[in-house]
Design a protein around this motif. Sequence first.
Motif, PDB file in Angstrom:
ATOM      1  N   PRO A 188       0.831  -1.209   0.000  1.00 26.69           N
ATOM      2  CA  PRO A 188       0.000   0.000   0.000  1.00 26.69           C
ATOM      3  C   PRO A 188       0.861   1.253   0.000  1.00 26.69           C
ATOM      4  N   ASN A 189       0.259   2.355  -0.376  1.00 28.38           N
ATOM      5  CA  ASN A 189       0.973   3.625  -0.443  1.00 28.38           C
ATOM      6  C   ASN A 189       1.062   4.273   0.935  1.00 28.38           C
ATOM      7  N   ALA A 190       2.303   4.458   1.419  1.00 28.51           N
ATOM      8  CA  ALA A 190       2.578   5.223   2.645  1.00 28.51           C
ATOM      9  C   ALA A 190       1.823   4.682   3.871  1.00 28.51           C
ATOM     10  N   ARG A 191       1.768   3.363   4.006  1.00 32.78           N
ATOM     11  CA  ARG A 191       1.108   2.757   5.161  1.00 32.78           C
ATOM     12  C   ARG A 191       2.071   2.736   6.352  1.00 32.78           C
ATOM     13  N   GLY A 207      -2.221  11.124  -2.314  1.00 31.94           N
ATOM     14  CA  GLY A 207      -3.292  12.069  -2.000  1.00 31.94           C
ATOM     15  C   GLY A 207      -2.804  13.254  -1.197  1.00 31.94           C
ATOM     16  N   ASP A 208      -1.842  13.042  -0.300  1.00 29.44           N
ATOM     17  CA  ASP A 208      -1.258  14.155   0.451  1.00 29.44           C
ATOM     18  C   ASP A 208      -0.514  15.107  -0.477  1.00 29.44           C
ATOM     19  N   LYS A 209       0.198  14.538  -1.444  1.00 26.75           N
ATOM     20  CA  LYS A 209       1.053  15.346  -2.318  1.00 26.75           C
ATOM     21  C   LYS A 209       0.271  16.244  -3.270  1.00 26.75           C
ATOM     22  N   ILE A 210      -0.941  15.812  -3.660  1.00 24.24           N
ATOM     23  CA  ILE A 210      -1.680  16.638  -4.624  1.00 24.24           C
ATOM     24  C   ILE A 210      -2.563  17.675  -3.941  1.00 24.24           C
ATOM     25  N   LEU A 211      -2.661  17.651  -2.626  1.00 22.19           N
ATOM     26  CA  LEU A 211      -3.476  18.641  -1.930  1.00 22.19           C
ATOM     27  C   LEU A 211      -3.009  20.054  -2.248  1.00 22.19           C
ATOM     28  N   GLY A 212      -3.960  20.954  -2.426  1.00 20.84           N
ATOM     29  CA  GLY A 212      -3.622  22.352  -2.621  1.00 20.84           C
ATOM     30  C   GLY A 212      -4.074  22.898  -3.958  1.00 20.84           C
ATOM     31  N   LEU A 213      -3.544  24.071  -4.281  1.00 20.95           N
ATOM     32  CA  LEU A 213      -3.957  24.841  -5.459  1.00 20.95           C
ATOM     33  C   LEU A 213      -2.898  24.729  -6.554  1.00 20.95           C
ATOM     34  N   TRP A 214      -3.367  24.431  -7.790  1.00 19.30           N
ATOM     35  CA  TRP A 214      -2.459  24.193  -8.912  1.00 19.30           C
ATOM     36  C   TRP A 214      -2.868  25.043 -10.111  1.00 19.30           C
ATOM     37  N   HIS A 215      -1.911  25.776 -10.662  1.00 20.49           N
ATOM     38  CA  HIS A 215      -2.147  26.616 -11.837  1.00 20.49           C
ATOM     39  C   HIS A 215      -1.848  25.821 -13.107  1.00 20.49           C
ATOM     40  N   GLU A 245      -1.818   2.636  16.718  1.00 16.04           N
ATOM     41  CA  GLU A 245      -2.636   3.299  15.713  1.00 16.04           C
ATOM     42  C   GLU A 245      -1.930   3.167  14.373  1.00 16.04           C
ATOM     43  N   SER A 246      -2.725   3.196  13.296  1.00 21.80           N
ATOM     44  CA  SER A 246      -2.135   3.038  11.965  1.00 21.80           C
ATOM     45  C   SER A 246      -2.915   3.868  10.962  1.00 21.80           C
ATOM     46  N   GLY A 247      -2.305   4.050   9.795  1.00 20.94           N
ATOM     47  CA  GLY A 247      -2.957   4.843   8.770  1.00 20.94           C
ATOM     48  C   GLY A 247      -2.142   4.844   7.497  1.00 20.94           C
ATOM     49  N   ASN A 248      -2.544   5.722   6.595  1.00 18.34           N
ATOM     50  CA  ASN A 248      -1.817   5.937   5.342  1.00 18.34           C
ATOM     51  C   ASN A 248      -1.542   7.423   5.216  1.00 18.34           C
ATOM     52  N   GLY A 249      -0.275   7.774   5.104  1.00 17.53           N
ATOM     53  CA  GLY A 249       0.078   9.180   5.028  1.00 17.53           C
ATOM     54  C   GLY A 249      -0.314   9.910   6.299  1.00 17.53           C
ATOM     55  N   HIS A 304      -5.958   6.608  -5.760  1.00 18.11           N
ATOM     56  CA  HIS A 304      -5.739   5.167  -5.628  1.00 18.11           C
ATOM     57  C   HIS A 304      -4.820   4.877  -4.446  1.00 18.11           C
ATOM     58  N   GLY A 305      -5.102   3.798  -3.719  1.00 13.87           N
ATOM     59  CA  GLY A 305      -4.324   3.450  -2.540  1.00 13.87           C
ATOM     60  C   GLY A 305      -3.000   2.786  -2.822  1.00 13.87           C
ATOM     61  N   HIS A 306      -2.764   2.377  -4.082  1.00  9.38           N
ATOM     62  CA  HIS A 306      -1.523   1.678  -4.421  1.00  9.38           C
ATOM     63  C   HIS A 306      -0.752   2.337  -5.563  1.00  9.38           C
TER      64      HIS A 306
END
Length: 236
Positions: A42-45, A128-136, A56-60, A183-185
């Motif tokens: 998984p991505n960033a688990r 998903g963390d990396k794409i957060l925010g405003l993009w021109h 506790e556990s999570g992704n990102g 996507h999670g992977h």
Amino acid sequence: MKKTLLLPLAVLLIIFGCEHKPLIEGLWLVKSVKVGEEDRTPNARWIRFNSDLTQESGNGRFQHSYGTWKLNGQSHELSVENSNGLEDLNPPFKVMIDKNKMVWERTEEGQDINMTLVRASRLPETYGDKILGLWHLERATGQGNYFEPSTNNETKSYLFFRWDKRFVIASEKGSIHGIYNVHGHHPEVELVPYGEPFERTFWNIQFEANEITLTLLNTDGIVARKFKRIHKFPDQ
């Protein structure tokens, strides 16, 4: 004489019984997950083992599970229970710890499971963390939804990925709102616009320093949109 012998023995038992506990405590990142020969990493688990036997556990940056853990020092078996999840009906993991690396192994429904974790000091980032925010919008290639092909970087078009899994697009086609799923992977994002005439689409994400390129999937031609991170909305 018997009392003298009992004291060192008691000390050895205390050390042996506790030596595994501090080794596993702390934050660990999942580097690989193998189910048989198949890679299902998984991505960033991540998972964090606390000294009070909670975990506790999570992704990102998103923590989605919490509960307890128990490690048998003699059998090297680890049990992890999630208070907000499903009951784990599989046997405990066999655990091997070597400094900053840990390996979990067990059999689930006849398939061998092998997980490798490494110790970490901070949480990782998901796609998903990396794409957060405003993009021109810097460049649009190929015909597709949302943006017209252009090389004019003076455009006021932008894409805004919000923390609540909603997106906003402003372009020459107007304002478009919807929800998105990452996507999670794999580095892929699904855009699901509200209402007509736009349909949901799937895009590959290419990450660069403060830039992303979205390439439309499931299409015959090349449809790509390149964006640069900005920190305020363009004048409308």
